[in-house]
Design an enzyme around this catalytic site. Structure first.
Site, PDB file in Angstrom:
ATOM      1  N   THR A 188       4.495   4.342  -3.439  1.00 19.10           N
ATOM      2  CA  THR A 188       5.555   3.611  -4.138  1.00 19.10           C
ATOM      3  C   THR A 188       5.034   2.251  -4.603  1.00 19.10           C
ATOM      4  O   THR A 188       5.264   1.851  -5.754  1.00 19.10           O
ATOM      5  CB  THR A 188       6.784   3.418  -3.217  1.00 19.10           C
ATOM      6  OG1 THR A 188       7.010   4.628  -2.493  1.00 19.10           O
ATOM      7  CG2 THR A 188       8.030   3.094  -4.026  1.00 19.10           C
ATOM      8  N   THR A 230       0.847  -1.196   0.000  1.00 18.08           N
ATOM      9  CA  THR A 230       0.000   0.000   0.000  1.00 18.08           C
ATOM     10  C   THR A 230       0.882   1.245   0.000  1.00 18.08           C
ATOM     11  O   THR A 230       1.927   1.273   0.644  1.00 18.08           O
ATOM     12  CB  THR A 230      -0.889  -0.023   1.259  1.00 18.08           C
ATOM     13  OG1 THR A 230      -1.803  -1.118   1.134  1.00 18.08           O
ATOM     14  CG2 THR A 230      -1.697   1.268   1.408  1.00 18.08           C
ATOM     15  N   GLU A 280      -0.235  -5.541   6.029  1.00 22.07           N
ATOM     16  CA  GLU A 280       1.103  -5.586   5.408  1.00 22.07           C
ATOM     17  C   GLU A 280       2.004  -6.569   6.160  1.00 22.07           C
ATOM     18  O   GLU A 280       2.800  -7.289   5.546  1.00 22.07           O
ATOM     19  CB  GLU A 280       1.733  -4.189   5.432  1.00 22.07           C
ATOM     20  CG  GLU A 280       1.062  -3.235   4.454  1.00 22.07           C
ATOM     21  CD  GLU A 280       1.548  -1.809   4.562  1.00 22.07           C
ATOM     22  OE1 GLU A 280       1.394  -1.075   3.580  1.00 22.07           O
ATOM     23  OE2 GLU A 280       2.068  -1.405   5.619  1.00 22.07           O
ATOM     24  N   GLY A 337       6.095  -0.747   0.249  1.00 21.97           N
ATOM     25  CA  GLY A 337       6.911   0.419   0.580  1.00 21.97           C
ATOM     26  C   GLY A 337       7.321   0.404   2.041  1.00 21.97           C
ATOM     27  O   GLY A 337       6.947  -0.496   2.811  1.00 21.97           O
ATOM     28  N   LYS A 357       6.870   0.905   9.204  1.00 25.61           N
ATOM     29  CA  LYS A 357       5.846   0.960   8.165  1.00 25.61           C
ATOM     30  C   LYS A 357       4.518   1.339   8.801  1.00 25.61           C
ATOM     31  O   LYS A 357       4.357   1.258  10.010  1.00 25.61           O
ATOM     32  CB  LYS A 357       5.702  -0.411   7.477  1.00 25.61           C
ATOM     33  CG  LYS A 357       6.818  -0.692   6.493  1.00 25.61           C
ATOM     34  CD  LYS A 357       6.690  -2.045   5.808  1.00 25.61           C
ATOM     35  CE  LYS A 357       5.364  -2.356   5.182  1.00 25.61           C
ATOM     36  NZ  LYS A 357       4.889  -1.351   4.232  1.00 25.61           N
ATOM     37  N   ASP A 409       8.455   3.382   5.439  1.00 25.54           N
ATOM     38  CA  ASP A 409       8.566   4.783   5.849  1.00 25.54           C
ATOM     39  C   ASP A 409       9.996   5.144   6.247  1.00 25.54           C
ATOM     40  O   ASP A 409      10.456   6.259   5.993  1.00 25.54           O
ATOM     41  CB  ASP A 409       7.579   5.061   6.990  1.00 25.54           C
ATOM     42  CG  ASP A 409       6.152   4.926   6.499  1.00 25.54           C
ATOM     43  OD1 ASP A 409       5.794   5.649   5.556  1.00 25.54           O
ATOM     44  OD2 ASP A 409       5.418   4.059   7.001  1.00 25.54           O
ATOM     45  N   GLY A 466       0.670   4.697   5.792  1.00 25.32           N
ATOM     46  CA  GLY A 466      -0.617   4.676   5.082  1.00 25.32           C
ATOM     47  C   GLY A 466      -1.707   3.954   5.864  1.00 25.32           C
ATOM     48  O   GLY A 466      -2.835   3.815   5.384  1.00 25.32           O
TER      49      GLY A 466
HETATM   50  C1  5RP Z   1       1.388   1.885   4.331  1.00 24.15           C
HETATM   51  C2  5RP Z   1       2.859   1.776   4.349  1.00 24.15           C
HETATM   52  C3  5RP Z   1       3.587   2.329   3.179  1.00 24.15           C
HETATM   53  O1  5RP Z   1       4.273   1.309   2.556  1.00 24.15           O
HETATM   54  C4  5RP Z   1       4.527   3.388   3.657  1.00 24.15           C
HETATM   55  O2  5RP Z   1       3.783   4.367   4.351  1.00 24.15           O
HETATM   56  C5  5RP Z   1       5.286   4.042   2.500  1.00 24.15           C
HETATM   57  O3  5RP Z   1       4.387   4.741   1.716  1.00 24.15           O
HETATM   58  P1  5RP Z   1       4.875   5.592   0.463  1.00 24.15           P
HETATM   59  O4  5RP Z   1       5.431   4.628  -0.513  1.00 24.15           O
HETATM   60  O5  5RP Z   1       3.621   6.282  -0.011  1.00 24.15           O
HETATM   61  O6  5RP Z   1       5.895   6.581   0.951  1.00 24.15           O
HETATM   62  O7  5RP Z   1       3.475   1.243   5.234  1.00 24.15           O
HETATM   63  O8  5RP Z   1       0.838   1.411   5.530  1.00 24.15           O
END
Ligand code: 5RP
Length: 232
Positions: free
Chosen positions: A34, A31, A108, A87, A99, A89, A102
């Site tokens: 990326t 999610t 995840e 993805g 992580k 953080d 999102g």
């Molecule tokens: C969602 C996540 C995402 O993978 C993480 O927030 C990275 O997001 P982005 O690719 O938009 O920076 O853990 O729960």
């Protein structure tokens, strides 16, 4: 649209990870902005004739995947997951990641722990010397959440109940998220131990040594780093 900067890095990371997708695979789709590009790449492979099926880590990802022609199944309806792409953080040199930015961390983590192989994809801003600057998300039960938040505060973990558009953010699982405002370097063991003792917490955004490789997108391409210590 011409992409540049972080958006281009994310796209290059997502498309590079797509090179690890093989015909016939069951994918775990992550999610975020990326993971979005890895989904687009998987959709292109389906259009080229690959037979792929996927489980999604969020309702939004399921929607995007279906829109791109990918068959999305319930996790209970697949026997295993060949490859998860998601993805992060923040991630350190020992592949410890935060992580959940999102809000999809629970699904995840389930998908990442079930998958035969896991790839974390990211822009160049995500790798750090030590994790902890990005607020650590934890998914908490709505029932009694004020007490859970108080317990987290009493433990010195500085929780903030996540909001979106002026309302409490609700995960796809119907729970809340507390973002813990800590600092780097995070004392991972100590924080994990404290969190394990809080009953209202359902899952944390600490993803420790859970990926086989990282793919860091650059504006020119992508850098792949293998994790020599991944436990399967
Ligand atoms: C969602 C996540 C995402 O993978 C993480 O927030 C990275 O997001 P982005 O690719 O938009 O920076 O853990 O729960």
């Amino acid at each position: 649209m011409t992409l540049s900067g972080k958006d281009l890095q994310k796209k290059n990371a997502g498309y590079k990870a797509g090179e690890y997708i093989k015909d016939g695979m069951t994918l775990g789709l992550g999610t975020g902005s990326t993971a979005y590009y890895a989904i687009l790449k998987a959709g292109e492979l389906v259009k080229e004739g690959y037979k792929l099926e996927a489980v999604a880590t969020s309702n939004e990802t399921a929607r995007i995947a279906r829109e791109n022609g990918i068959e999305v199944l319930d996790l209970n309806d697949v026997e295993h997951i060949d490859l998860a792409i998601d993805g992060v953080d923040e991630i350190d040199g020992a592949f410890n990641a935060i992580k959940g930015g999102g809000g999809a961390l629970f699904r995840e983590k389930i998908v990442a722990t079930l998958a035969d192989e896991v790839i974390w994809i990211m822009d160049e801003g995500k790798p750090v010397d030590a994790i902890g600057e990005f607020p650590l998300p934890v998914e908490i039960l709505v029932y009694g959440h004020k007490h859970t938040l108080k317990e987290l505060a009493d433990l010195g973990l500085n929780p903030v109940l996540r909001e979106r558009d002026g309302k409490t953010f609700v995960t796809d699982n119907g729970n809340y998220i507390a973002d813990l405002n800590l600092s780097a370097p995070l004392d991972i063991e100590n924080v994990a131990k404290k969190l394990a003792g809080v009953v209202g917490i359902l899952e944390t955004g600490l993803f420790l040594n859970l990926c086989n490789r990282t793919v860091i997108g650059t504006e020119d391409g992508a850098k792949v780093i293998e994790n020599p210590n991944k436990k399967n």
